[in-house]
Design a protein around this motif. Structure first.
Motif, mmCIF file in Angstrom:
data_model
loop_
_atom_site.group_PDB
_atom_site.id
_atom_site.type_symbol
_atom_site.label_atom_id
_atom_site.label_comp_id
_atom_site.label_asym_id
_atom_site.label_seq_id
_atom_site.Cartn_x
_atom_site.Cartn_y
_atom_site.Cartn_z
ATOM 1 N N ALA A 182 45.937 3.030 103.295
ATOM 2 C CA ALA A 182 45.769 2.962 104.748
ATOM 3 C C ALA A 182 46.767 2.003 105.397
ATOM 4 C CB ALA A 182 44.341 2.552 105.084
ATOM 5 N N GLY A 183 47.640 1.429 104.599
ATOM 6 C CA GLY A 183 48.647 0.526 105.149
ATOM 7 C C GLY A 183 48.115 -0.858 105.456
ATOM 8 N N GLY A 184 47.026 -1.241 104.797
ATOM 9 C CA GLY A 184 46.427 -2.548 105.044
ATOM 10 C C GLY A 184 46.503 -3.438 103.820
ATOM 11 N N LYS A 185 45.875 -4.598 103.959
ATOM 12 C CA LYS A 185 45.879 -5.569 102.866
ATOM 13 C C LYS A 185 44.527 -5.674 102.177
ATOM 14 C CE LYS A 185 49.578 -8.285 104.770
ATOM 15 N NZ LYS A 185 50.142 -9.560 105.079
ATOM 16 N N ARG A 186 43.440 -5.616 102.972
ATOM 17 C CA ARG A 186 42.111 -5.804 102.399
ATOM 18 C C ARG A 186 41.155 -4.748 102.930
ATOM 19 N NH1 ARG A 186 40.125 -11.797 102.238
ATOM 20 N NH2 ARG A 186 39.286 -11.167 104.235
ATOM 21 N N ALA A 187 40.261 -4.341 102.037
ATOM 22 C CA ALA A 187 39.240 -3.367 102.429
ATOM 23 C C ALA A 187 37.891 -3.813 101.899
ATOM 24 C CB ALA A 187 39.579 -1.984 101.884
ATOM 25 N N ALA A 188 36.865 -3.492 102.651
ATOM 26 C CA ALA A 188 35.484 -3.759 102.253
ATOM 27 C C ALA A 188 34.633 -2.635 102.822
ATOM 28 C CB ALA A 188 35.016 -5.107 102.810
ATOM 29 N N MET A 189 33.497 -2.388 102.207
ATOM 30 C CA MET A 189 32.608 -1.358 102.729
ATOM 31 C C MET A 189 32.137 -1.768 104.123
ATOM 32 S SD MET A 189 32.800 0.932 100.534
ATOM 33 C CE MET A 189 31.679 2.058 101.348
ATOM 34 N N ALA A 190 32.051 -0.800 105.006
ATOM 35 C CA ALA A 190 31.628 -1.051 106.387
ATOM 36 C C ALA A 190 30.125 -1.251 106.453
ATOM 37 C CB ALA A 190 32.026 0.121 107.279
#
Length: 174
Positions: free
Chosen positions: A94-102
């Motif tokens: 997604a072109g980001g650095k960090r992801a977490a469940m919403a």
């Protein structure tokens, strides 16, 4: 693939497909609220039984829709029910650095669907979407039609096109 309902009804997802003139098949099954299976695995078991396909064979074609936050922005990930979401890979895709469940309430409010019935199609506010690349290896895949107990069968190319998704290896084998 013909547009035919198998005991289902119209949802925002089917409306979106109809508007696009996209072929799909609806598959309905009786959702068991007391089932110990996850929503996705319950769908795979029910679809396998209805279609005469072994559950382990259909599980690779049944995809769950998960909502995550990538650098604070809600993003949809579509991954096989037989595995899990790789948050690090989702962030990169997604072109980001960090992801977490919403937060589940935020996912429901934004998509207009309830947990266990979130469809990647026909969302109240369309979100950026990443589809696991394994979807492309199947002639058709199954995703939620927008409510528990109702699945859409469609080509992965149609899914990717109508959600403006990118494909990437975001699923982890279970």
């Amino acid at each position: 693939m013909a547009k035919k309902a198998r005991g289902g009804g119209g949802t925002p997802a089917t409306v979106a497909l109809d508007r696009a003139g996209a072929p799909y098949t609806l598959h309905a099954y009786a959702h068991d609220a007391s089932s110990e299976l996850s929503y996705g695995r319950e769908a795979a078991a029910a679809l396998g039984a209805a279609l005469g396909i072994a559950p382990e064979e259909v599980e690779g074609r049944v995809f769950k829709t998960l909502v995550a936050e990538v650098d604070g922005a809600l993003t949809v990930a579509v991954v096989p029910v037989s595995g899990s979401l790789d948050l690090k890979a989702l962030a990169a895709a997604a072109g980001g650095k960090r992801a977490a469940m919403a937060d589940p309430a935020a996912a429901e409010r934004t998509t207009g669907y309830v947990r266990g019935g979130i469809s990647p199609l026909g969302q109240r506010r369309p979100l950026p979407t990443v589809v696991d690349e394994t979807a492309l290896s199947h002639p058709t895949v199954f995703v939620s039609a927008g409510k528990r107990g109702l699945e859409l069968e469609l080509s992965p190319q149609t899914l990717v096109a109508l959600t403006s998704a990118v494909t990437a290896p975001v699923g982890r084998a279970g």
